[in-house]
Design a protein around this motif. Structure first.
Motif, PDB file in Angstrom:
ATOM      1  N   ILE A   6      -1.359  -8.825 -28.118  1.00 20.08           N
ATOM      2  CA  ILE A   6      -1.865  -9.649 -29.202  1.00 20.08           C
ATOM      3  C   ILE A   6      -0.718  -9.917 -30.170  1.00 20.08           C
ATOM      4  O   ILE A   6      -0.130  -8.973 -30.714  1.00 20.08           O
ATOM      5  CB  ILE A   6      -3.025  -8.937 -29.941  1.00 20.08           C
ATOM      6  CG1 ILE A   6      -4.141  -8.602 -28.951  1.00 20.08           C
ATOM      7  CG2 ILE A   6      -3.527  -9.791 -31.103  1.00 20.08           C
ATOM      8  CD1 ILE A   6      -5.204  -7.669 -29.502  1.00 20.08           C
ATOM      9  N   TYR A   7      -0.402 -11.191 -30.359  1.00 18.89           N
ATOM     10  CA  TYR A   7       0.626 -11.603 -31.305  1.00 18.89           C
ATOM     11  C   TYR A   7      -0.086 -12.170 -32.524  1.00 18.89           C
ATOM     12  O   TYR A   7      -0.583 -13.293 -32.512  1.00 18.89           O
ATOM     13  CB  TYR A   7       1.574 -12.618 -30.671  1.00 18.89           C
ATOM     14  CG  TYR A   7       2.468 -11.983 -29.638  1.00 18.89           C
ATOM     15  CD1 TYR A   7       3.744 -11.548 -29.969  1.00 18.89           C
ATOM     16  CD2 TYR A   7       2.021 -11.768 -28.333  1.00 18.89           C
ATOM     17  CE1 TYR A   7       4.554 -10.933 -29.022  1.00 18.89           C
ATOM     18  CE2 TYR A   7       2.822 -11.152 -27.387  1.00 18.89           C
ATOM     19  CZ  TYR A   7       4.091 -10.738 -27.737  1.00 18.89           C
ATOM     20  OH  TYR A   7       4.891 -10.116 -26.807  1.00 18.89           O
ATOM     21  N   ASP A   8      -0.170 -11.337 -33.580  1.00 16.74           N
ATOM     22  CA  ASP A   8      -0.902 -11.677 -34.793  1.00 16.74           C
ATOM     23  C   ASP A   8      -0.047 -12.520 -35.734  1.00 16.74           C
ATOM     24  O   ASP A   8       1.178 -12.410 -35.741  1.00 16.74           O
ATOM     25  CB  ASP A   8      -1.279 -10.398 -35.558  1.00 16.74           C
ATOM     26  CG  ASP A   8      -2.397  -9.613 -34.909  1.00 16.74           C
ATOM     27  OD1 ASP A   8      -3.458 -10.208 -34.664  1.00 16.74           O
ATOM     28  OD2 ASP A   8      -2.214  -8.405 -34.665  1.00 16.74           O
ATOM     29  N   PRO A   9      -0.711 -13.310 -36.587  1.00 20.49           N
ATOM     30  CA  PRO A   9       0.033 -13.992 -37.650  1.00 20.49           C
ATOM     31  C   PRO A   9       0.538 -12.966 -38.660  1.00 20.49           C
ATOM     32  O   PRO A   9       0.209 -11.776 -38.568  1.00 20.49           O
ATOM     33  CB  PRO A   9      -1.015 -14.922 -38.274  1.00 20.49           C
ATOM     34  CG  PRO A   9      -2.328 -14.350 -37.909  1.00 20.49           C
ATOM     35  CD  PRO A   9      -2.134 -13.607 -36.621  1.00 20.49           C
ATOM     36  N   ALA A  10       1.308 -13.420 -39.616  1.00 23.88           N
ATOM     37  CA  ALA A  10       1.829 -12.529 -40.655  1.00 23.88           C
ATOM     38  C   ALA A  10       0.672 -11.920 -41.435  1.00 23.88           C
ATOM     39  O   ALA A  10      -0.214 -12.625 -41.906  1.00 23.88           O
ATOM     40  CB  ALA A  10       2.750 -13.311 -41.585  1.00 23.88           C
ATOM     41  N   MET A  11       0.671 -10.588 -41.506  1.00 29.06           N
ATOM     42  CA  MET A  11      -0.360  -9.853 -42.247  1.00 29.06           C
ATOM     43  C   MET A  11       0.310  -8.740 -43.039  1.00 29.06           C
ATOM     44  O   MET A  11       1.433  -8.344 -42.734  1.00 29.06           O
ATOM     45  CB  MET A  11      -1.396  -9.263 -41.284  1.00 29.06           C
ATOM     46  CG  MET A  11      -2.161 -10.306 -40.499  1.00 29.06           C
ATOM     47  SD  MET A  11      -3.513  -9.635 -39.502  1.00 29.06           S
ATOM     48  CE  MET A  11      -2.647  -8.749 -38.215  1.00 29.06           C
ATOM     49  N   CYS A  12      -0.415  -8.217 -44.007  1.00 28.77           N
ATOM     50  CA  CYS A  12       0.145  -7.192 -44.887  1.00 28.77           C
ATOM     51  C   CYS A  12       0.372  -5.846 -44.196  1.00 28.77           C
ATOM     52  O   CYS A  12       1.205  -5.060 -44.616  1.00 28.77           O
ATOM     53  CB  CYS A  12      -0.735  -7.008 -46.113  1.00 28.77           C
ATOM     54  SG  CYS A  12      -2.428  -6.538 -45.715  1.00 28.77           S
TER      55      CYS A  12
END
Length: 120
Positions: A6-12
Motif C-alpha cells: 500500500i502506497y499511501d499519500p502524505a500523512m502525519c
C-alpha cells in the motif's frame, strides 16, 4: 502467500490514524492491515511523508506519480501488480484478492487489559 503493498499519500504518521480529525477509512484500513497480517498475508504500507524512498525505488509507483500526480495515491499492489489506485480497496476486493472473508478482515482486535490497584 499473498503480498499486498500500500502506497499511501502524505500523512502525519504511518497509518494516518492520529490528530484531532481521523478519516474513518484510515481506521478501517489500519484494522484490515492488522487482520491481514494475523492471517499471514505479507502486507507492507508506505507513507509518502516518512518513506519517500519506497516511492522512488518502485518504478511503477514513480511512473504513476509522474503521469497522474499525487492524486493517484493510494496505490495498491497485489503480488507485484497494480490492483487499485486513487482509493483504498473495499473489504470485498480484499476478500477476492486474498480469499479471506470480509467479516474477518474488519474484525476489531480484542485487547485484554489488566489493572492493578495498590491494594493488590
Amino acid at each position: 502467500m499473498k503480498t499486498i503493498e500500500i502506497y499511501d499519500p502524505a500523512m502525519c504518521c504511518s497509518t494516518g490514524v492520529c490528530g484531532p480529525v481521523v478519516d474513518p477509512e484510515l481506521i478501517r484500513m489500519s484494522a484490515v492491515v492488522h487482520n491481514l497480517k494475523k492471517q499471514e498475508v505479507n502486507v507492507s504500507r508506505y507513507n509518502l511523508t516518512s518513506e519517500p524512498d519506497a516511492f522512488v525505488s518502485n518504478a511503477a509507483v514513480r511512473q504513476l506519480l509522474t503521469d497522474e500526480g499525487p492524486e493517484v495515491l493510494p496505490i495498491i499492489f497485489v503480488d507485484g501488480k497494480v490492483a487499485k489506485k486513487q482509493g483504498y480497496p473495499t473489504n470485498e476486493e480484499l476478500e477476492q484478492w486474498t480469499g479471506i472473508a470480509a467479516s474477518e478482515l474488519i474484525a476489531k482486535p480484542r485487547i485484554r487489559l489488566e489493572i492493578k490497584t495498590k491494594s493488590q
